[in-house]
Enzyme design. Sequence first.
Site, PDB file in Angstrom:
ATOM      1  N   LYS A 223       0.881  -1.170   0.000  1.00 58.42           N
ATOM      2  CA  LYS A 223       0.000   0.000   0.000  1.00 58.42           C
ATOM      3  C   LYS A 223       0.912   1.211   0.000  1.00 58.42           C
ATOM      4  CE  LYS A 223      -3.554   2.198   2.879  1.00 58.42           C
ATOM      5  NZ  LYS A 223      -3.975   3.031   1.786  1.00 58.42           N
ATOM      6  N   ARG A 228      -4.548   8.092  -4.064  1.00 59.29           N
ATOM      7  CA  ARG A 228      -5.200   7.110  -4.935  1.00 59.29           C
ATOM      8  C   ARG A 228      -5.790   7.860  -6.116  1.00 59.29           C
ATOM      9  NH1 ARG A 228      -8.647   2.649  -3.303  1.00 59.29           N
ATOM     10  NH2 ARG A 228      -8.788   1.249  -5.116  1.00 59.29           N
ATOM     11  N   GLU A 268      -1.772   4.428  -7.555  1.00 59.86           N
ATOM     12  CA  GLU A 268      -1.367   5.409  -6.550  1.00 59.86           C
ATOM     13  C   GLU A 268      -0.479   6.447  -7.222  1.00 59.86           C
ATOM     14  OE1 GLU A 268      -2.499   4.537  -3.480  1.00 59.86           O
ATOM     15  OE2 GLU A 268      -1.706   6.193  -2.287  1.00 59.86           O
ATOM     16  N   ARG A 390     -16.538  -3.364   0.628  1.00 56.92           N
ATOM     17  CA  ARG A 390     -17.327  -4.593   0.746  1.00 56.92           C
ATOM     18  C   ARG A 390     -16.594  -5.544   1.694  1.00 56.92           C
ATOM     19  NH1 ARG A 390     -21.161  -5.856  -3.263  1.00 56.92           N
ATOM     20  NH2 ARG A 390     -21.109  -3.742  -4.018  1.00 56.92           N
TER      21      ARG A 390
END
Lengths: 530, 334
Positions: A223, A228, A268, A390
């Site tokens: 990450k 983003r 990113e 989700r």
Amino acid sequence: MEEFAALLDALVYTRSRNAKLKLLADYLRSTPDPDRGWALAALTDGLDFPAVKSSTIRNLLMERIDPVLWTLSREYVGDSAETASLLWPEPTEAPSPPTVAEAVDALSRMTRATVMAELPRLLDRLDGNGRYALLKLATGAMRIGISARLAKTAFAQAFDVSVEDVEEHWHGQAPPYTALFDWAAHGAEPPNADDIPLFRPFMLAHGLEDTQVDLADYAAEWKWDGIRVQVVRAGGATRVYSRSGDDISATFPEIAEALHIDAVLDGELLVRGAHQGGEEGGAASFNALQQRLGRKTVSKKMREEYPAFVRLYDALIVEGKDLRPRPWSERRMALEALVPQLDPARFDLSAVIAAADFAELSAIRERARDDAIEGVMLKRRDSPYVAGRRTGLWYKWKRDPLLVDCVLMYAQRGSGKRSSFYSDYTFGCWDGDPDEGADLLPVGKAYFGFTDEELKWLDRYVRNHTVNRFGPVRETDRSLVFEVAFDSVHVSKRHKSGVAMRFPRISRIRTDKPAHEADRMDTLRKLIRD
Amino acid sequence: MARDFSWIRPEPWGIHVVPADCWIDPSRPVDRALVTHGHADHARGGHGSTFATPETLAIMKLRYATEAGAVPVPYGERIALPGGVAATWIPAGHVLGSAQILLEHAGERIVVTGDFKRRPDPTCPPFEVTPCDVLITEATFGLPVFRHPPVEQEIAKLLSALAANPERCVLVGAYALGKAQRLIAELRRAGHRDTIWLHGAMERMCRLYEDWGIDLGPLRLVSEAGKGELAGAIIVAPPSALNDRWSRRLPDPITAMASGWMQVRQRARQRMVELPLVISDHADWNELTQTVVEVNPAETWITHGREEAMLRWCQLNQRKARALALVGYEDEDD
């Protein structure tokens, strides 16, 4: 126009997000087309009337009132549209307000030659609130705290459709969004926009917390600590969108210029820069990227010193093929096949981390030293690309936060439901040895991280330990220690302490620790990794 | 004939009536004070003797426990002061007991308005236009953007918010002397008969108004309210209590404030007000300028407020005017 004026007025005085949503949703449901569409465009900065500017309003008023009285009034009220709405003579006859659509039509017909004669005719048909609404709509400076996202959420709430669908269909539509209302309110087919570089809502991750996952089912990747973005090319145009769907193409023109294949890509945005602490040719820290954020135009020097690139995570659509329903593993293959065709200076691939099991991944995560790494992502290999968060599909596993013990120095009342509580805290570290007279330097401010119970306790603490008051701010007796968590700390010229924390929050209240044992500036400075 | 009106001298701490050695609304203790009305920025304790209307003296006694040296002067009664000065207290329409002070000396007439308004107010007699040579006027709302709407319209706004939210209460911030009682009296005039609930700081002043014959209808203290009694009710509190701990006990209050400042949206937002009620106890721009026209003085002196705009207006209308730099007058909550 009266309904729109009443809505604007109510929005101005409403602070709670839910109440704003309800006001907007009620308006959208009860107002006919095309007024509601124009109103929506006005609220989300979607209208532009070149002939009507803030200076037009001033000139209009100067014809009717002494310039000194106008200036004194404008200075006091702080807003030209509001000042003019208050100064305009009340109509002698009962007002016959235009509809929003009529007003928009009239405003769009005005030219610089006609505006001074035509705008008064509209103003004469309205009462004070109506004049305010008209002038706000005409000049486009609403500033009433309605983001595009909030408006879309209200739209979804009004017609009981998903906000992701609204996001998807919204882009590419022009005011008054008739096709959008036909779809949401009347069940018509959604508007089609294949040839438009539309924003698609992002898929987001839950925090991993205490969950452990099986790496047979989940792929791990880094990450990155940038912003983003979604890069979209369609119909010969390329757009770069931020997480909220804002078009930031102008801020990062080198990215928008570099994509030549029709695609929707998720990645990113980072800047390169060995001198900013990153490895040669690699990504620099977030602090370096910050130099580029929020600019409407970018100088050549900026582009050279902080060159931007996108580290790609996912491919949503490639050459007209919608991959979103396909599993992650399939999209990943498509992405890996695509990246070699892209400009390597502007696009690279976010690596998948090879780890045999969760324990090994955990060890790799601990060892990661790259400043641009924020943590690890875990993505279910069979997950489709779905908008929003989700459960069970994607997890983010951030690096452990940095911690220092700071002393509470000042507290300020919060806003909204916290308006009666001292809930914003400024804290400091010792600039040397407190037993030898060193003082505290403020190093950051935080207004979350505590529970409601803790907030009540803190509020009482602040009130009982106040030594000074400055307007809404109370200075405390420097007796309480906070354990403050933050993601990183950087050199800052804007702060007296010379450092700025990223994302500080109250991690624990250390009633057990005496204030003089809190951390010193040295400890904090050692954590700087610029 | 040029006149210099030198027998009256504005000083930063009050207006000095020189031959009588009296001060009007002084902000520091003096031997002899002439007080226009009971608001704290005009009426202070510690004077040797205090001349004011009986209502104002009652208010001062309640607020500052000052009784020694009180000299009651009913409206319209002309009293002789030392040095050949006569003084008359004339209704100003601002709050209970509020007065303009007419001073006469050597054939010249000077009127000090104190704070005043021109709209009808069920809690005090209306402003009387008094011809004079020098009008010393306030200018709290002395900007042309201030046009106070009819009070009936604002009361209707309050009552409809109340009716639309039966589970909530409406918490109205109102200055404890004057605004609160006028608001309650206007609500009664509009037919609202329910109990109105008071913050503790409001109680004594409301009782005083009732003692002076102003019917405020059923009033109770919030601290005495049983569970559920406050839903659907109007609560009146001083502005400082709106966002304070005190208000946490109330059922999801709609925060309202009754003040002339509420006309400006950012002012209302700064106070975190959801329901701004433009109800003022001061003259608005049109009334200030209309008053100057009707009184038609040789000179207009402006005591406090937005004096630049009033001075400009006087200049544009070829009226002689000057601003007095008086200290200590506040207008934040009214």
